[in-house]
Design an enzyme around this catalytic site. Structure first.
Site, PDB file in Angstrom:
ATOM      1  CB  CYS A  29       1.507   5.887   4.767  1.00 50.54           C
ATOM      2  SG  CYS A  29       2.688   6.994   3.964  1.00 50.54           S
TER       3      CYS A  29
ATOM      4  CB  CYS B 241       5.107   6.247   0.171  1.00 51.56           C
ATOM      5  SG  CYS B 241       5.819   6.857   1.692  1.00 51.56           S
ATOM      6  CB  SER B 242       3.369   1.982   1.978  1.00 54.26           C
ATOM      7  OG  SER B 242       2.481   2.003   0.899  1.00 54.26           O
ATOM      8  CB  CYS B 243       5.300   5.867   6.346  1.00 51.78           C
ATOM      9  SG  CYS B 243       6.245   6.989   5.328  1.00 51.78           S
TER      10      CYS B 243
END
Lengths: 199, 117
Positions: free
Chosen positions: A104, A107-109
């Site tokens: 991702c 962000c950090s999905c």
């Protein structure tokens, strides 16, 4: 973000977190006990094991595999796992010629319902940036060397789509049952930075 | 700048399924607050996510950094941003409370020794 100055002026992030929790509790916006339960749920109950069960089922049940690749969210729900954030999980299949790896970049999905919380390296800016630019090098550095003729597809998660990799079933596992296959399916294989383990 | 090639430390590449997802206790509290507030309907997940992306984008765009990248620090910042937008808790209130807490005697800085409520 604008906090500057020495430690005397800016409270530590741990204190700041505690202060926020205290204020939210006083205002009736959170119940610390309910919050404890939520943290425990994510730390212990929701984890890569859910995803491993999905993959092992797909390896042993061709109909399930087809449904999983067609509509990941629905097929995963069949096994009782569903998302907190209403995201769609799209499952992509690794083959001898195509290798998918998930990132991702924004962000950090991450597909929480099936993989739990993301590991620290997944959230690292270096991984997020480099796996897009030079996936083959990054994967090799993580211990996965792919032949030059294997096509690498980098799957970038968004708030709407979370990717889950269906790794290849390892050779020599034809005699194993679904339950016996589950431990071979690692989180890393489902992110696409490793292959499934061999027995 | 860390790289995914580190063999140990917080940015170490994966080696097993059992990696701790929180490096420090406050990270799990920051995580838990956001999810609890979301589940209670205080804000929507996209609202929080937008704030998180803004924090991460700003960190990435900044030329100089006082400290290394820290995901949950940005997460906490995003949570404060959303709560400030909702007029639920302001940054000044958080800082004032944290500074008051910092005045406690050292023994009181351990969570377990603070009365639960």
């Amino acid at each position: 973000m604008t906090t500057t100055g020495g430690p005397d002026e800016s409270p530590s992030v741990a204190l700041r977190t505690e202060a926020l929790e205290q204020l939210l509790t006083e205002r009736g916006l959170i119940d610390p006990k309910a919050m404890d339960a939520i943290i425990t749920r994510y730390e212990t109950s929701v984890g890569p094991l859910n995803g491993a069960k999905v993959v092992a089922r797909a390896w042993t049940d061709p109909d399930y595999r087809r449904r999983l690749l067609e509509d990941g969210t629905a097929a995963i729900k069949e096994l009782g796992f569903s998302g907190q954030q209403g995201e769609h999980i799209v499952v992509v299949e690794n083959t001898p010629t195509v290798h998918n790896v998930v990132v991702c970049t924004l962000c950090s999905c991450y597909p929480w319902p099936v993989l739990g919380l993301p590991p620290s390296w997944y959230k690292d800016p270096a991984y997020r940036a480099r796996v897009v630019r030079e996936p083959r090098t990054v994967l090799a550095a993580m211990g996965l060397t792919l032949d030059d003729d294997v096509q690498i597809t980098v799957r970038d998660s968004t708030s709407e789509v979370r990717w889950l990799v269906l790794p290849e079933r390892p050779p020599g596992t034809e005699h194993l049952t679904e339950d016996e296959l589950v431990p071979l399916v690692t989180r890393d294989a489902m992110v696409g930075v490793a292959k499934a383990a061999t027995p | 700048m860390s790289t995914p090639l580190d063999s140990e430390g917080p940015a170490a590449p994966p080696r097993s399924n059992g990696e701790l997802v929180f490096a420090e206790p406050w990270e799990s509290r920051a995580f838990g607050m956001a999810v609890t507030l979301y589940e209670a309907g205080v804000f929507s997940w996209p609202e929080f996510q937008t704030a998180l992306i803004a924090r991460i984008t700003a960190w990435t765009a900044a030329r100089e950094h006082d400290e290394p990248y820290h995901y949950y620090r940005l997460w906490l910042g995003a949570l404060e941003d959303v709560l400030a937008d909702l007029s639920a808790v302001s940054e000044d209130e958080v800082i004032a409370r944290a500074q008051a807490m910092a005045q406690r005697s050292p023994g009181h800085d351990h969570r377990d020794e603070v009365p639960a409520q």
